[in-house]
Design an enzyme around this catalytic site. Structure first.
Site, PDB file in Angstrom:
ATOM      1  N   LYS A 147       0.829  -1.208   0.000  1.00 54.58           N
ATOM      2  CA  LYS A 147       0.000   0.000   0.000  1.00 54.58           C
ATOM      3  C   LYS A 147       0.862   1.256   0.000  1.00 54.58           C
ATOM      4  O   LYS A 147       0.661   2.173  -0.806  1.00 54.58           O
ATOM      5  CB  LYS A 147      -0.930   0.017   1.212  1.00 54.58           C
ATOM      6  N   ASP A 166      -6.381   1.307   0.988  1.00 55.06           N
ATOM      7  CA  ASP A 166      -6.523   1.671   2.391  1.00 55.06           C
ATOM      8  C   ASP A 166      -7.932   1.319   2.864  1.00 55.06           C
ATOM      9  O   ASP A 166      -8.731   0.745   2.118  1.00 55.06           O
ATOM     10  CB  ASP A 166      -6.199   3.154   2.592  1.00 55.06           C
TER      11      ASP A 166
END
Length: 235
Positions: A147, A166
């Protein structure tokens, strides 16, 4: 009457062109900006976004990641002191919750970059494609998972073909029925790539770039969740 999901997608597709137009006006990021983006990605894990940005600004003003230090230990000590010094976030003064670990990670990132290519710009330019770049960053740069690495590559203007999964994006995917986990974040690389592929297929159906679509999703979902209009499965 349109369903909540339809209204949600209407809102996302309404702001997508604005995001696409905005990124087209971006200039290539300079070295200072690249280190700002990398620092923000490393520091944002498990703390508020406001705190991560405030600490990133302090690091940038210090020039600690731009100046050349004789050894990584000296840089680590200086970064640790800075991250342990409270900064104003809203109406509060806060220090970084993980000041020791994050100082160590940033010091090692800086050492690795300068030993490998001499600068972040040269490092990013050395990769053949964005998948190779993310793979290298995750494997070598402490503090960057899939991420964070994807976010750095997007925010640096390197690519808009990777997803930043997220919690806001995962909440959206839950509402669509394409994310079926209970966790707020994905720590497994295998799972990350699996769900990124699913979101990529959804983006293709909408004729959108995945890295810009998930940006639009992030904006809309933050508003919705703050207004509690929906109750996402991934809370």
């Amino acid at each position: 009457m349109r369903t909540n999901i339809e209204r949600l997608n209407d809102a996302i597709q309404a702001i997508y062109p604005d995001i696409e137009n905005e990124v087209q006006s971006y200039s290539p990021a300079c070295e200072i900006r690249l280190w700002w983006e990398l620092s923000a990605c490393v520091l944002s894990s498990q703390v508020s976004y406001g705190l991560a940005i405030a600490m990133t600004d302090e690091i940038t003003k210090s020039n600690l990641l731009i100046e050349k230090y004789s050894d990584v230990e000296s840089l680590y000590v200086q970064l640790k002191k800075l991250l342990n010094t409270p900064v104003k976030v809203g109406e509060k003064y806060m220090r970084h919750r993980f000041y020791d670990a994050k100082a160590n990670q940033l010091a090692k990132c800086r050492e690795l970059v300068y030993k490998h290519t001499g600068s972040l710009r040269k490092l990013l330019d050395s990769f053949n494609n964005h998948f190779e770049a993310r793979e290298w960053l995750v494997k070598n740069m402490p503090g960057l998972g899939p991420k964070q690495a994807s976010m750095f590559l997007r925010n640096s203007g390197t690519t808009y073909e990777l997803a930043i999964l997220d919690r806001h994006v995962l909440n959206y995917m839950s509402l669509l029925g394409i994310y079926n986990e209970s966790e707020k974040f994905i720590s497994s690389k295998k799972k990350y790539l699996h769900y990124e592929k699913l979101l990529s297929e959804h983006a293709e159906d909408l004729n959108c770039k995945i890295g810009l679509l998930d940006w639009a999703i992030w904006v809309v979902m933050r508003v919705i969740e703050n207004n509690k209009e929906f109750t996402p499965q991934c809370a």
